[in-house]
Design a protein around this motif. Structure first.
Motif, PDB file in Angstrom:
ATOM      1  N   ILE A  10       0.828  -1.200   0.000  1.00 36.43           N
ATOM      2  CA  ILE A  10       0.000   0.000   0.000  1.00 36.43           C
ATOM      3  C   ILE A  10       0.867   1.257   0.000  1.00 36.43           C
ATOM      4  CG2 ILE A  10      -1.612   1.362   1.401  1.00 36.43           C
ATOM      5  CD1 ILE A  10      -2.964  -1.324   2.133  1.00 36.43           C
ATOM      6  N   LEU A  11       1.902   1.279   0.809  1.00 36.47           N
ATOM      7  CA  LEU A  11       2.792   2.443   0.838  1.00 36.47           C
ATOM      8  C   LEU A  11       3.517   2.603  -0.497  1.00 36.47           C
ATOM      9  CD1 LEU A  11       4.313   2.157   4.427  1.00 36.47           C
ATOM     10  CD2 LEU A  11       2.516   3.709   3.647  1.00 36.47           C
ATOM     11  N   ALA A  12       3.894   1.495  -1.104  1.00 37.26           N
ATOM     12  CA  ALA A  12       4.568   1.557  -2.409  1.00 37.26           C
ATOM     13  C   ALA A  12       3.635   2.147  -3.466  1.00 37.26           C
ATOM     14  CB  ALA A  12       5.036   0.165  -2.822  1.00 37.26           C
ATOM     15  N   TRP A  13       2.356   1.781  -3.394  1.00 34.56           N
ATOM     16  CA  TRP A  13       1.394   2.333  -4.355  1.00 34.56           C
ATOM     17  C   TRP A  13       1.267   3.847  -4.187  1.00 34.56           C
ATOM     18  CZ3 TRP A  13      -3.034   5.211  -4.349  1.00 34.56           C
ATOM     19  CH2 TRP A  13      -3.743   5.244  -5.560  1.00 34.56           C
ATOM     20  N   PHE A  14       1.167   4.279  -2.945  1.00 35.82           N
ATOM     21  CA  PHE A  14       1.058   5.717  -2.706  1.00 35.82           C
ATOM     22  C   PHE A  14       2.325   6.452  -3.155  1.00 35.82           C
ATOM     23  CE2 PHE A  14      -2.383   4.846   0.507  1.00 35.82           C
ATOM     24  CZ  PHE A  14      -3.337   5.671  -0.078  1.00 35.82           C
ATOM     25  N   HIS A 141     -11.093  10.719   8.090  1.00 37.66           N
ATOM     26  CA  HIS A 141     -10.617  10.110   6.849  1.00 37.66           C
ATOM     27  C   HIS A 141      -9.562   9.042   7.135  1.00 37.66           C
ATOM     28  CE1 HIS A 141     -12.859  12.946   4.506  1.00 37.66           C
ATOM     29  NE2 HIS A 141     -12.185  13.983   4.960  1.00 37.66           N
ATOM     30  N   VAL A 142      -8.580   9.377   7.953  1.00 41.36           N
ATOM     31  CA  VAL A 142      -7.520   8.424   8.287  1.00 41.36           C
ATOM     32  C   VAL A 142      -8.118   7.210   8.988  1.00 41.36           C
ATOM     33  CG1 VAL A 142      -5.426   8.055   9.664  1.00 41.36           C
ATOM     34  CG2 VAL A 142      -5.734  10.198   8.407  1.00 41.36           C
ATOM     35  N   ASP A 174       8.256   8.034   6.612  1.00 40.98           N
ATOM     36  CA  ASP A 174       7.082   8.110   5.735  1.00 40.98           C
ATOM     37  C   ASP A 174       5.839   8.643   6.436  1.00 40.98           C
ATOM     38  OD1 ASP A 174       8.306   7.156   3.425  1.00 40.98           O
ATOM     39  OD2 ASP A 174       7.888   5.064   3.911  1.00 40.98           O
ATOM     40  N   ILE A 175       5.858   8.709   7.762  1.00 32.66           N
ATOM     41  CA  ILE A 175       4.644   9.060   8.495  1.00 32.66           C
ATOM     42  C   ILE A 175       4.108  10.444   8.136  1.00 32.66           C
ATOM     43  CG2 ILE A 175       3.744   9.577  10.811  1.00 32.66           C
ATOM     44  CD1 ILE A 175       5.261   7.139  11.824  1.00 32.66           C
ATOM     45  N   PRO A 176       4.949  11.489   8.026  1.00 34.37           N
ATOM     46  CA  PRO A 176       4.386  12.796   7.669  1.00 34.37           C
ATOM     47  C   PRO A 176       3.607  12.793   6.361  1.00 34.37           C
ATOM     48  CG  PRO A 176       6.583  13.081   8.554  1.00 34.37           C
ATOM     49  CD  PRO A 176       6.381  11.602   8.378  1.00 34.37           C
ATOM     50  N   ILE A 177       4.133  12.175   5.318  1.00 36.37           N
ATOM     51  CA  ILE A 177       3.408  12.158   4.049  1.00 36.37           C
ATOM     52  C   ILE A 177       2.297  11.112   4.055  1.00 36.37           C
ATOM     53  CG2 ILE A 177       4.925  10.519   2.831  1.00 36.37           C
ATOM     54  CD1 ILE A 177       4.524  12.283   0.318  1.00 36.37           C
ATOM     55  N   ALA A 178       2.476  10.019   4.796  1.00 31.37           N
ATOM     56  CA  ALA A 178       1.432   8.994   4.866  1.00 31.37           C
ATOM     57  C   ALA A 178       0.152   9.564   5.477  1.00 31.37           C
ATOM     58  CB  ALA A 178       1.919   7.794   5.677  1.00 31.37           C
ATOM     59  N   HIS A 179       0.303  10.465   6.413  1.00 34.10           N
ATOM     60  CA  HIS A 179      -0.854  11.166   6.996  1.00 34.10           C
ATOM     61  C   HIS A 179      -1.677  11.813   5.886  1.00 34.10           C
ATOM     62  CE1 HIS A 179      -3.076  14.219   9.225  1.00 34.10           C
ATOM     63  NE2 HIS A 179      -2.411  15.162   8.591  1.00 34.10           N
TER      64      HIS A 179
END
Length: 224
Positions: A10-14, A141-142, A174-179
């Motif tokens: 999922i992170l790779a897709w984003f 949303h999150v 990755d947490i800042p952008i994953a948010h």
């Protein structure tokens, strides 16, 4: 699929499909963002962005905002949700910044949540967006998207439990952008009432989609 693999895919897709993801609130400094985030509680970013320009213009510093009254601020923010409370919070927040923080927005959770109108979610937004810290703000949303994608188990029934699960499994960098990935995906694709699954590139990684459309594990595995 194991948890680690689900997160990685999922992170790779984003990363590939949403390389740029950032807050949609308009601001030019930490103080303005703090005001905007306080105003955004149970209100749309679009609405907040409409009313903040004159507020920022007339109260550009904590000192200026601290010197006014909630009644004056109310006239600027009357179209947002809960304007009475938010007006009081904004003035109180500015007064505390001046009195206790040398007019600077603090960078720690413990200090931020002392400010009127600032809860854990708002504090995490400031830590993440302004200070690039590994803080995960969990809004509706999150919360929704992380459950639908299967990033968090059903037992995570509170924002704090979701925050803990996400921060334990997403690399700190990755947490800042994953948010923002999760927020924007929830805002525009994985919407609450009518999710736009046909437009989503995460269909076969999504527990909600696979359950709703009865996608078999064999098909899921074949198409990965």
């Amino acid at each position: 699929m194991r948890k680690k693999e689900r997160y990685e895919k999922i992170l790779a897709w984003f990363r590939e499909n949403r390389p740029i993801a950032e807050t949609e609130l308009h601001y030019s400094n930490p103080f303005e963002l703090l005001i905007a985030v306080i105003l955004s509680a149970q209100c749309t970013d679009k609405r907040v962005n409409l009313i903040t320009p004159p507020l920022f213009r007339d109260f550009p510093t904590p000192e200026a905002l601290a010197a006014t009254t909630p009644e004056v601020v109310f006239d600027y923010i009357r179209s947002v949700s809960y304007p009475n409370n938010k007006a009081k919070h904004l003035v109180g927040m500015a007064q505390m910044l001046v009195k206790d923080f040398n007019s600077q927005v603090p960078d720690t959770l413990d200090e931020l949540i002392k400010l009127p109108g600032v809860g854990r979610k708002t504090a995490n937004v400031i830590q993440s967006v302004v200070f690039n810290k590994a803080a995960m703000a969990v809004d509706t949303h999150v919360f929704r998207v992380s459950h639908r994608l299967g990033l968090v188990p059903d037992r995570c029934t509170t924002p704090f439990s979701v925050e803990k699960e996400l921060t334990q499994n997403i690399p700190a960098e990755d947490i800042p952008i994953a948010h923002h990935w999760l927020i924007l995906h929830g805002r525009y694709i994985c919407q609450a009432r009518t999710p736009r699954c046909e437009e989503c590139g995460l269909q076969l990684l999504c527990k909600y989609y696979c359950s709703k459309y009865k996608v078999s594990k064999e098909s899921e595995n074949r198409d990965k």
